[in-house]
Design a protein around this motif. Structure first.
Motif, mmCIF file in Angstrom:
data_model
loop_
_atom_site.group_PDB
_atom_site.id
_atom_site.type_symbol
_atom_site.label_atom_id
_atom_site.label_comp_id
_atom_site.label_asym_id
_atom_site.label_seq_id
_atom_site.Cartn_x
_atom_site.Cartn_y
_atom_site.Cartn_z
ATOM 1 N N THR A 211 1.144 -1.504 -0.016
ATOM 2 C CA THR A 211 -0.168 0.587 -0.158
ATOM 3 C C THR A 211 0.754 1.291 -0.056
ATOM 4 O O THR A 211 0.323 2.175 -0.905
ATOM 5 N N GLU A 212 2.334 1.153 0.756
ATOM 6 C CA GLU A 212 2.902 2.453 1.086
ATOM 7 C C GLU A 212 3.753 2.721 -0.491
ATOM 8 O O GLU A 212 3.786 3.815 -1.504
ATOM 9 N N HIS A 217 5.013 5.582 -5.068
ATOM 10 C CA HIS A 217 6.029 4.673 -6.397
ATOM 11 C C HIS A 217 5.071 5.582 -7.112
ATOM 12 O O HIS A 217 4.083 6.049 -7.823
ATOM 13 N N PRO A 218 6.001 6.648 -8.133
ATOM 14 C CA PRO A 218 5.790 7.602 -9.479
ATOM 15 C C PRO A 218 5.239 6.853 -10.524
ATOM 16 O O PRO A 218 4.229 7.787 -11.795
ATOM 17 N N ASP A 219 5.192 5.037 -10.526
ATOM 18 C CA ASP A 219 4.707 5.190 -11.620
ATOM 19 C C ASP A 219 2.816 4.323 -11.485
ATOM 20 O O ASP A 219 2.123 3.854 -12.079
ATOM 21 N N GLN A 282 6.144 -8.664 -5.770
ATOM 22 C CA GLN A 282 4.882 -8.243 -5.518
ATOM 23 C C GLN A 282 4.203 -6.803 -5.612
ATOM 24 O O GLN A 282 3.069 -7.033 -5.925
ATOM 25 N N VAL A 283 4.845 -6.191 -5.391
ATOM 26 C CA VAL A 283 4.027 -4.974 -4.819
ATOM 27 C C VAL A 283 4.304 -4.542 -6.603
ATOM 28 O O VAL A 283 3.514 -3.880 -7.341
ATOM 29 N N LEU A 287 1.102 -2.740 -8.267
ATOM 30 C CA LEU A 287 1.217 -1.900 -8.940
ATOM 31 C C LEU A 287 0.630 -1.716 -10.756
ATOM 32 O O LEU A 287 -0.540 -0.958 -11.063
ATOM 33 N N GLU A 288 1.602 -2.891 -10.995
ATOM 34 C CA GLU A 288 0.527 -2.711 -12.568
ATOM 35 C C GLU A 288 -0.308 -3.676 -12.893
ATOM 36 O O GLU A 288 -0.992 -2.786 -14.281
ATOM 37 N N PHE A 289 -0.950 -3.862 -12.651
ATOM 38 C CA PHE A 289 -2.728 -4.349 -12.406
ATOM 39 C C PHE A 289 -2.775 -3.001 -12.481
ATOM 40 O O PHE A 289 -3.917 -2.260 -13.142
ATOM 41 N N TRP A 290 -3.261 -2.142 -11.528
ATOM 42 C CA TRP A 290 -3.930 -0.978 -11.361
ATOM 43 C C TRP A 290 -3.102 -0.360 -12.134
ATOM 44 O O TRP A 290 -4.423 0.862 -13.157
#
Length: 456
Positions: A211-212, A217-219, A282-283, A287-290
């Motif tokens: 979540t953090e 993250h910029p992307d 995992q992060v 991130l990529e899914f969203w």
């Protein structure tokens, strides 16, 4: 640890309170934001006790003065005594402006510099760990000489202070869950967590870390779009909702009512171990899914429901507007659950284990590691079906009851009202799976039908 009493106003003058804020990527404070009503009530209580202090000014008559009681504050203010060189908010505690703890034959004395030696920008000798609202009540001049009990620690770093704050405020009573989750990075000890993989705190700490990164993250499409401290009126999904949904989905243990196996936690089908993905992998996956979901919506591939947001006056963004379930706790929870279930059932078919990370430093997850994992993810063979899954999810109508045009469609309105009921989350998840079973992607549709029938 020292225990003593001190004049309340003097203690306030020698103390700083560091509120936990999200004005920057990193934040070291641990305190909740100031509640003016709470401070005012403490002021009234200190001067008049209870119940007289709770009476309105017009009710405080001579015959009711009998209700006036001592305004005792017997619970200790917990502080940390800074040492010279300690840095707070970018400022360093000066040698001559810190408290001097002197020991003489088992007796201790705390010597403080004169208040007139401090400027407005100087770091004060004490920082408050617990009891800031009681101290704030003494910022105004009150009649009487009030002494407060003080428990003082000496030279604690911010992680130990977070531990004390947690012990005092989270364990015995509830505070805002997002505020509690926001302390995880300060409490986290990697070696300890690795030994307690079955405990909820391990799974929640991992979910909080994801979540953090979603937040900073910029992307990330969620950059600065998550309500990290659970503040009312923020207009975004709370950190607590993200942590809980990620914990229940990607870190599911297979136990409990849902019986969900988490892609990041449970042993994969036919194997004795989970996927050997690093934390940065995992992060990156989440991130990529969203990002793929947002990209499909922005590119006009999501369907009529997204067009309704774009055609609204003024135009709405489903990731910012509360009338979109993508910006609601339940919608985020359902999306995470569906993606996890799809990927968990596709481990072999999509050969997820073939995604191997470079040798990253697993004692800490940094931006470079996450960015590299994002880059390698996009080069994997399973990336295309993963992209198809994200696109298929956007074909579901994510409008809530208050979404544009929903109340003009009776059937759609009734469905959205049903989502608000006690079984709304289950109904929403099942409807998403049903929509995916009609996907133009053959692999997505096949897996969706397998999930809906409970087959292997």
């Amino acid at each position: 640890m020292f225990i003593f009493s001190m004049n309340a106003s003097t203690l306030r003058s020698y103390s700083d309170v560091y509120k936990r804020e999200r004005s920057s990527v990193e934040s070291e404070g641990i305190q909740r934001k100031r509640d003016e009503k709470r401070t005012e009530r403490i002021q009234e209580y200190v001067q008049y006790g209870y119940p007289y202090g709770d009476l309105k000014e017009s009710q405080r008559t001579s015959e009711k003065v009998v209700l006036r009681k001592p305004g005792w504050l017997p619970t200790a203010i917990v502080v940390n005594i800074l040492e010279p060189g300690d840095v707070r908010r970018g400022k360093q505690a000066s040698q001559g402006l810190t408290a001097n703890v002197i020991e003489n034959s088992g007796q201790y004395q705390i010597q403080l510099p004169h208040l007139n030696e401090f400027t407005q920008d100087d770091v004060r000798p004490f920082e408050v760990i617990d009891g800031q609202h009681r101290l704030w009540a003494f910022e105004e001049q009150l009649d009487g000489d009030y002494e407060l009990p003080v428990v003082a620690f000496h030279g604690l770093d911010i992680a130990w202070q977070a531990y004390l704050f947690w012990s005092i405020n989270v364990s015995p009573k509830r505070i805002n869950p997002s505020h509690a989750f926001d302390l995880y990075p300060l409490l986290r000890n990697q070696a300890w967590l690795e030994q307690t993989g079955d405990l909820t705190v391990y799974r929640e700490a991992r979910a909080q870390e994801i979540t953090e990164w979603l937040y900073k993250h910029p992307d990330s499409v969620w950059k600065n779009r998550i309500n990290m401290l659970g503040e009312s009126g923020a207009g975004w999904v709370s950190q607590a909702a993200f942590v809980r949904s990620l914990t229940a989905a990607f870190f599911g243990t297979g136990r409990g009512k849902a019986g969900r196996y988490g892609l990041f936690q449970a042993a994969t089908p036919g194997q004795e171990e989970p996927l050997p993905w690093t934390r940065s992998q995992q992060v990156a996956l989440v991130l990529e899914f969203w990002r793929l979901v947002k990209e499909a919506i922005d590119d006009g591939e999501a369907g009529d429901w997204a067009d309704a947001f774009k055609g609204a006056k003024p135009e709405r963004d489903p990731f910012d507007d509360r009338s979109s379930m993508l910006n609601q706790d339940m919608g985020v929870r359902a999306a995470h659950a569906v993606v996890n279930d799809f990927l968990y059932r596709s481990v072999d078919q999509w050969q997820l284990a073939d995604w191997v990370a470079e040798e990253f430093d697993e004692t800490d997850t940094n931006e470079e590691d996450v960015s590299r994992s994002l880059e390698t993810l996009r080069n994997q063979d399973f990336y295309e079906p993963f992209k198809e899954l994200a696109l298929a999810l956007t074909r579901f109508d994510w409008r809530s009851l208050d979404g544009p045009g929903v109340r003009d469609n009776r059937d759609l309105e009734l469905t959205r009202r049903a989502y608000r009921g006690s079984g709304g989350y289950t109904l929403l998840t099942n409807d998403i799976i049903r929509e995916l079973s009609k996907s133009q992607s053959a692999s997505v549709a096949k897996i969706a039908r397998t999930i809906s029938t409970g087959g292997e």
